[in-house]
Design an enzyme around this catalytic site. Structure first.
Site, mmCIF file in Angstrom:
data_model
loop_
_atom_site.group_PDB
_atom_site.id
_atom_site.type_symbol
_atom_site.label_atom_id
_atom_site.label_comp_id
_atom_site.label_asym_id
_atom_site.label_seq_id
_atom_site.Cartn_x
_atom_site.Cartn_y
_atom_site.Cartn_z
ATOM 1 N N HIS A 1 40.417 8.506 -16.758
ATOM 2 C CA HIS A 1 39.347 9.510 -16.706
ATOM 3 C C HIS A 1 39.721 10.714 -15.840
ATOM 4 O O HIS A 1 40.398 10.591 -14.819
ATOM 5 C CB HIS A 1 38.008 8.899 -16.283
ATOM 6 C CG HIS A 1 37.918 8.395 -14.875
ATOM 7 N ND1 HIS A 1 37.523 9.201 -13.841
ATOM 8 C CD2 HIS A 1 38.125 7.173 -14.329
ATOM 9 C CE1 HIS A 1 37.489 8.487 -12.723
ATOM 10 N NE2 HIS A 1 37.869 7.250 -12.981
ATOM 11 N N ASP B 1 41.299 8.764 -7.598
ATOM 12 C CA ASP B 1 40.445 8.192 -8.652
ATOM 13 C C ASP B 1 39.941 9.342 -9.525
ATOM 14 O O ASP B 1 39.022 10.026 -9.130
ATOM 15 C CB ASP B 1 39.293 7.448 -7.956
ATOM 16 C CG ASP B 1 38.297 6.866 -8.947
ATOM 17 O OD1 ASP B 1 38.581 6.861 -10.152
ATOM 18 O OD2 ASP B 1 37.225 6.442 -8.498
ATOM 19 N N GLU C 1 33.326 9.343 -16.694
ATOM 20 C CA GLU C 1 33.478 7.912 -16.367
ATOM 21 C C GLU C 1 32.605 7.530 -15.184
ATOM 22 O O GLU C 1 31.974 6.475 -15.170
ATOM 23 C CB GLU C 1 34.951 7.609 -16.053
ATOM 24 C CG GLU C 1 35.270 6.118 -15.951
ATOM 25 C CD GLU C 1 35.154 5.549 -14.531
ATOM 26 O OE1 GLU C 1 35.343 4.345 -14.371
ATOM 27 O OE2 GLU C 1 34.860 6.309 -13.576
ATOM 28 N N GLU C 2 32.579 8.417 -14.200
ATOM 29 C CA GLU C 2 31.909 8.091 -12.935
ATOM 30 C C GLU C 2 30.392 7.969 -13.064
ATOM 31 O O GLU C 2 29.727 7.516 -12.145
ATOM 32 C CB GLU C 2 32.256 9.142 -11.867
ATOM 33 C CG GLU C 2 33.734 9.199 -11.478
ATOM 34 C CD GLU C 2 34.191 8.000 -10.658
ATOM 35 O OE1 GLU C 2 33.376 7.096 -10.396
ATOM 36 O OE2 GLU C 2 35.379 7.970 -10.288
ATOM 37 N N ASP D 1 43.304 3.062 -14.090
ATOM 38 C CA ASP D 1 42.354 3.543 -13.084
ATOM 39 C C ASP D 1 42.696 2.870 -11.753
ATOM 40 O O ASP D 1 43.490 1.923 -11.716
ATOM 41 C CB ASP D 1 40.916 3.193 -13.515
ATOM 42 C CG ASP D 1 39.883 4.128 -12.908
ATOM 43 O OD1 ASP D 1 40.174 4.778 -11.885
ATOM 44 O OD2 ASP D 1 38.762 4.199 -13.464
ATOM 45 N N HIS E 1 36.570 6.177 -3.318
ATOM 46 C CA HIS E 1 35.322 6.968 -3.248
ATOM 47 C C HIS E 1 34.986 7.444 -1.830
ATOM 48 O O HIS E 1 33.863 7.848 -1.564
ATOM 49 C CB HIS E 1 34.117 6.223 -3.851
ATOM 50 C CG HIS E 1 34.144 6.222 -5.348
ATOM 51 N ND1 HIS E 1 33.022 6.049 -6.129
ATOM 52 C CD2 HIS E 1 35.166 6.394 -6.232
ATOM 53 C CE1 HIS E 1 33.355 6.096 -7.406
ATOM 54 N NE2 HIS E 1 34.648 6.293 -7.502
HETATM 55 ZN ZN LIG Z 1 37.935 5.725 -11.581
#
Ligand SMILES: [Zn+2]
Length: 351
Positions: free
Chosen positions: A65, A168, A200-201, A223, A309
């Site tokens: 992504h 990410d 995606e998130e 990922d 994250h």
């Molecule tokens: Zn991801």
């Protein structure tokens, strides 16, 4: 891989606003593939045709992504402070006092309201200070609906380890480009679709429609995944530097076990470093691809990453290289007769 990551972490593209990342990836992937296109949701797709005769080629979808977590501007107050709403699962405590960059290049600092206890730092308790003296000046720089994200960065650590953001999932995107480069040297029989998915998130959205459009025989996702190797981490048999992480399960998907074993078999045979991944919490595009159309056999090769994250994520570029090398070894392995031998086997096992 390092240079690619420098380029990819320097562009901002939160969910739904991935164009900046997509444009960069298009430049990287188009010389390596036969055809590129953007689907209606904004995912970037590229096809590298296989060498087997028409009708004998399987469709392999490789997906990573493009989007990152970030914020949308909701309100600008009289003092010129900017309120935002989160897009994706942001850790506000980790993001506090970090620099954010807006789509037009404007910078700001994400600040919790003074006196807010760490546990209470949520979306409605933070604002962005862009340094404006009042609302008027702020509105010349930023307007409601604009997006911003934590500033991108990439710092080299020991060996081939790097820190920065957003790993990410720009690292997954870089792995896909690397696979396309390697397939230029070692062609494969099957049609390989490279999918750089959007959104995606916020719920694994872009991969779903891309998979519907392709209707692949097999889907593989690239990922980041969590690790058990940092201080205080939950026990998990997955570590940075441990090689490609072959996913068995996360909270969104149970992968095709035969496919996972097949990947592990290739890694073993070629002497490549690998580990199995069972992620307790967190989902990936793998789930969307699996449940698209009448169902798809799926797997994922994850890049072990610490502090996902947060404002800074740490990974080992050797693990990313391992994901690319293992994929190419699997795609080009000799014992594969082409056609759908593996599909038949999987069907038999399912019974
Ligand atoms: Zn991801």
């Amino acid at each position: 891989m390092l240079n690619m990551m420098k380029t990819l972490t320097a562009c901002r593209g939160i969910s739904g606003y991935e164009k900046g990342v997509s444009d960069k990836l298009l430049m990287m992937i188009s010389p390596l593939t036969d055809r590129t296109w953007v689907d209606p949701m904004g995912s970037l797709l590229a096809l590298k045709k296989g060498t087997a005769p028409e009708g004998e080629r399987r469709k392999i979808m490789l997906c990573a992504h493009m989007d990152e977590i970030g914020f949308l501007v909701t309100f600008i107050d009289d003092n010129g402070f900017v309120r935002v709403t989160p897009i994706g699962g942001i850790n506000f405590i980790a993001a506090s006092y970090a620099t954010v960059t807006f789509g037009n290049g404007t910078k700001g600092v994400l600040v919790p309201e003074t006196g807010t206890a760490p546990a209470d730092i949520k979306a409605d308790k933070v604002y962005v200070d862009i340094g404006a003296k009042d609302k008027k000046e702020a509105e010349r720089k930023v307007k409601v609906g604009d997006f911003c994200a934590l500033e991108g960065s990439l710092t080299r650590l020991c060996g081939r380890r790097v820190a920065g953001r957003p790993m990410d999932d720009r690292i997954g995107c870089a792995v896909l480009v690397r696979i396309a480069q390697l397939l230029g040297e070692t062609p494969c029989r099957d049609d390989v679709y490279f999918v750089f998915s959007v959104q995606e998130e916020v719920g694994l959205r872009g991969a779903r429609t891309a998979a519907f459009g392709i209707s692949p025989d097999i889907g593989l996702v690239y990922d980041v995944t969590g690790t058990g190797d940092s201080i205080g981490a939950k026990p998990m048999a997955c570590s940075v530097g441990g090689g490609a992480a072959i996913k068995l399960k996360d909270s969104s998907v149970i992968c095709d076990r035969a496919l996972a074993e097949e990947l592990a078999g290739v890694a073993k045979e070629k002497g490549m470093k690998y580990q199995f991944e069972i992620l307790a919490a967190g989902g990936t595009d793998t789930a969307s691809i699996q449940m698209s159309g009448a169902g798809v056999r799926v797997g994922a090769l994850s890049i072990p990453t610490r502090y996902i994250h947060s404002g800074t994520e740490v990974l080992d570029l050797n693990d990313a290289e391992a994901c690319a090398a293992l994929t190419v070894a699997w795609l080009t392995r000799e014992e594969k007769s082409g056609g759908n031998g593996t599909d038949a086997e999987a069907g038999a096992e399912a019974e």
